[in-house]
Design a protein around this motif. Sequence first.
Motif, PDB file in Angstrom:
ATOM      1  N   THR A   1      47.153  46.231  46.822  1.00  0.00           N
ATOM      2  CA  THR A   1      47.248  47.430  47.667  1.00  0.00           C
ATOM      3  C   THR A   1      46.771  48.668  46.918  1.00  0.00           C
ATOM      4  N   TYR A   2      46.627  48.564  45.595  1.00  0.00           N
ATOM      5  CA  TYR A   2      46.130  49.689  44.807  1.00  0.00           C
ATOM      6  C   TYR A   2      44.606  49.794  44.862  1.00  0.00           C
ATOM      7  N   CYS A   3      43.937  48.749  45.357  1.00  0.00           N
ATOM      8  CA  CYS A   3      42.477  48.745  45.386  1.00  0.00           C
ATOM      9  C   CYS A   3      41.937  49.810  46.341  1.00  0.00           C
ATOM     10  N   LYS A   4      40.796  50.370  45.980  1.00  0.00           N
ATOM     11  CA  LYS A   4      40.183  51.355  46.860  1.00  0.00           C
ATOM     12  C   LYS A   4      39.491  50.662  48.025  1.00  0.00           C
ATOM     13  N   GLU A   5      39.264  51.387  49.085  1.00  0.00           N
ATOM     14  CA  GLU A   5      38.593  50.833  50.250  1.00  0.00           C
ATOM     15  C   GLU A   5      37.177  50.408  49.871  1.00  0.00           C
ATOM     16  N   GLY A   6      36.814  49.213  50.285  1.00  0.00           N
ATOM     17  CA  GLY A   6      35.483  48.710  50.013  1.00  0.00           C
ATOM     18  C   GLY A   6      35.350  47.908  48.737  1.00  0.00           C
ATOM     19  N   ALA A   7      36.408  47.836  47.925  1.00  0.00           N
ATOM     20  CA  ALA A   7      36.342  47.052  46.694  1.00  0.00           C
ATOM     21  C   ALA A   7      36.198  45.571  47.032  1.00  0.00           C
ATOM     22  N   LYS A   8      35.375  44.871  46.262  1.00  0.00           N
ATOM     23  CA  LYS A   8      35.226  43.427  46.436  1.00  0.00           C
ATOM     24  C   LYS A   8      36.312  42.725  45.639  1.00  0.00           C
ATOM     25  N   ILE A   9      37.023  41.779  46.291  1.00  0.00           N
ATOM     26  CA  ILE A   9      38.167  41.125  45.660  1.00  0.00           C
ATOM     27  C   ILE A   9      37.906  39.627  45.545  1.00  0.00           C
ATOM     28  N   PHE A  10      38.112  39.099  44.348  1.00  0.00           N
ATOM     29  CA  PHE A  10      37.925  37.673  44.082  1.00  0.00           C
ATOM     30  C   PHE A  10      39.211  37.104  43.488  1.00  0.00           C
ATOM     31  N   ASN A  11      39.594  35.925  43.965  1.00  0.00           N
ATOM     32  CA  ASN A  11      40.777  35.232  43.459  1.00  0.00           C
ATOM     33  C   ASN A  11      40.318  34.194  42.429  1.00  0.00           C
ATOM     34  N   SER A  12      40.631  34.430  41.159  1.00  0.00           N
ATOM     35  CA  SER A  12      40.143  33.538  40.101  1.00  0.00           C
ATOM     36  C   SER A  12      40.850  32.188  40.069  1.00  0.00           C
ATOM     37  N   ALA A  13      41.911  32.023  40.872  1.00  0.00           N
ATOM     38  CA  ALA A  13      42.609  30.736  40.892  1.00  0.00           C
ATOM     39  C   ALA A  13      41.689  29.606  41.328  1.00  0.00           C
ATOM     40  N   SER A  14      40.698  29.934  42.147  1.00  0.00           N
ATOM     41  CA  SER A  14      39.768  28.907  42.640  1.00  0.00           C
ATOM     42  C   SER A  14      38.419  28.969  41.927  1.00  0.00           C
ATOM     43  N   MET A  15      38.330  29.737  40.837  1.00  0.00           N
ATOM     44  CA  MET A  15      37.066  29.911  40.119  1.00  0.00           C
ATOM     45  C   MET A  15      37.167  29.322  38.713  1.00  0.00           C
ATOM     46  N   ASP A  16      36.029  28.828  38.192  1.00  0.00           N
ATOM     47  CA  ASP A  16      36.007  28.423  36.794  1.00  0.00           C
ATOM     48  C   ASP A  16      35.458  29.573  35.958  1.00  0.00           C
ATOM     49  N   LEU A  17      35.412  29.381  34.644  1.00  0.00           N
ATOM     50  CA  LEU A  17      34.999  30.458  33.746  1.00  0.00           C
ATOM     51  C   LEU A  17      33.590  30.940  34.056  1.00  0.00           C
ATOM     52  N   ASP A  18      32.671  30.020  34.281  1.00  0.00           N
ATOM     53  CA  ASP A  18      31.287  30.415  34.561  1.00  0.00           C
ATOM     54  C   ASP A  18      31.195  31.275  35.821  1.00  0.00           C
ATOM     55  N   GLU A  19      31.997  30.926  36.831  1.00  0.00           N
ATOM     56  CA  GLU A  19      31.976  31.692  38.078  1.00  0.00           C
ATOM     57  C   GLU A  19      32.557  33.092  37.877  1.00  0.00           C
ATOM     58  N   VAL A  20      33.619  33.186  37.083  1.00  0.00           N
ATOM     59  CA  VAL A  20      34.215  34.497  36.797  1.00  0.00           C
ATOM     60  C   VAL A  20      33.212  35.369  36.056  1.00  0.00           C
ATOM     61  N   LEU A  21      32.545  34.800  35.070  1.00  0.00           N
ATOM     62  CA  LEU A  21      31.570  35.563  34.292  1.00  0.00           C
ATOM     63  C   LEU A  21      30.358  35.951  35.132  1.00  0.00           C
ATOM     64  N   ALA A  22      29.968  35.073  36.037  1.00  0.00           N
ATOM     65  CA  ALA A  22      28.810  35.373  36.894  1.00  0.00           C
ATOM     66  C   ALA A  22      29.097  36.569  37.796  1.00  0.00           C
ATOM     67  N   VAL A  23      30.278  36.593  38.404  1.00  0.00           N
ATOM     68  CA  VAL A  23      30.661  37.724  39.257  1.00  0.00           C
ATOM     69  C   VAL A  23      30.727  39.004  38.433  1.00  0.00           C
ATOM     70  N   THR A  24      31.269  38.884  37.235  1.00  0.00           N
ATOM     71  CA  THR A  24      31.402  40.051  36.357  1.00  0.00           C
ATOM     72  C   THR A  24      30.034  40.595  35.963  1.00  0.00           C
ATOM     73  N   ARG A  25      29.137  39.709  35.540  1.00  0.00           N
ATOM     74  CA  ARG A  25      27.796  40.147  35.117  1.00  0.00           C
ATOM     75  C   ARG A  25      27.038  40.821  36.261  1.00  0.00           C
ATOM     76  N   GLU A  26      27.140  40.248  37.440  1.00  0.00           N
ATOM     77  CA  GLU A  26      26.428  40.811  38.578  1.00  0.00           C
ATOM     78  C   GLU A  26      26.921  42.224  38.880  1.00  0.00           C
ATOM     79  N   ALA A  27      28.248  42.401  38.825  1.00  0.00           N
ATOM     80  CA  ALA A  27      28.810  43.722  39.089  1.00  0.00           C
ATOM     81  C   ALA A  27      28.355  44.727  38.031  1.00  0.00           C
ATOM     82  N   ILE A  28      28.368  44.311  36.782  1.00  0.00           N
ATOM     83  CA  ILE A  28      27.967  45.207  35.696  1.00  0.00           C
ATOM     84  C   ILE A  28      26.495  45.590  35.831  1.00  0.00           C
TER      85      ILE A  28
END
Length: 251
Positions: free
Chosen positions: A44-71
């Motif tokens: 609920t602290y997230c700003k409007e329009g923020a993209k939210i990902f649940n890492s419970a269903s992601m592996d390390l490569d997927e987490v890093l891929a999302v992070t790199r793309e955002a950066i």
Amino acid sequence: MGKVYFIGAGPGDPELITLKGKRLIEISDVIIYAGSLVNPEVLTYCKEGAKIFNSASMDLDEVLAVTREAIREGKDVARVHTGDPSIYGAIREQIDPLEKENIECEVIPGVSSFTASAATMKKEFTLPSISQTIICTRVEGRTPVPEEESLEKLASHRASMAIFLSVQMIDKVIEKLTVHYPIKTPIAVIQKASWPDEKIVLGTLEDIVEKVKAENITKTAQILVGDFLGDEYELSKLYDKSFTHMYREGK
């Protein structure tokens, strides 16, 4: 370029996040949170329009891929972990490859489940004449533990102990602890400390297994063991009226 913030969301109560952690979630463009453990109310602290990902269903490569793309897009990323990310947070395997690519990372500490568990019981790990040492550990399971850090070896210190990620093997935990701790040593199992459905089971090494199984506690629980859970201890020197220190003259 954006920046990656590894934020400790605390043990469950959304108000136990730090002011800095909350502020960074509020300004981040991408949120990757540990959905299996982090209270979703933190979102609920997230700003409007923020993209939210649940890492419970992601592996390390997927987490890093999302992070790199955002950066690459110049966005800030809030990587939200449960408790304190520096304790069983698996953050090094995320930070190291990112920093090799010159992606800036910052770690924001949080309230750990072991301190939240002591707090909910109004207990203190370090009591004069009882214990001045806290051992944070886990029993070996699918994740191995170095032999020199085996639970039975650590138990030889008879210090205050917080055991993570082990309640599903409570029988094994007690077997190893009783190599050195007396069978009447107090022990507590706290499930989901600081959550609305928090559950506390108190006992001794002699009877805690039966009590935990009766409550069907099999995950998200902290095991605390040691005489600090008892009621006998000496008063501290800090507030002893006869004790002199740099701020007060003893009487």
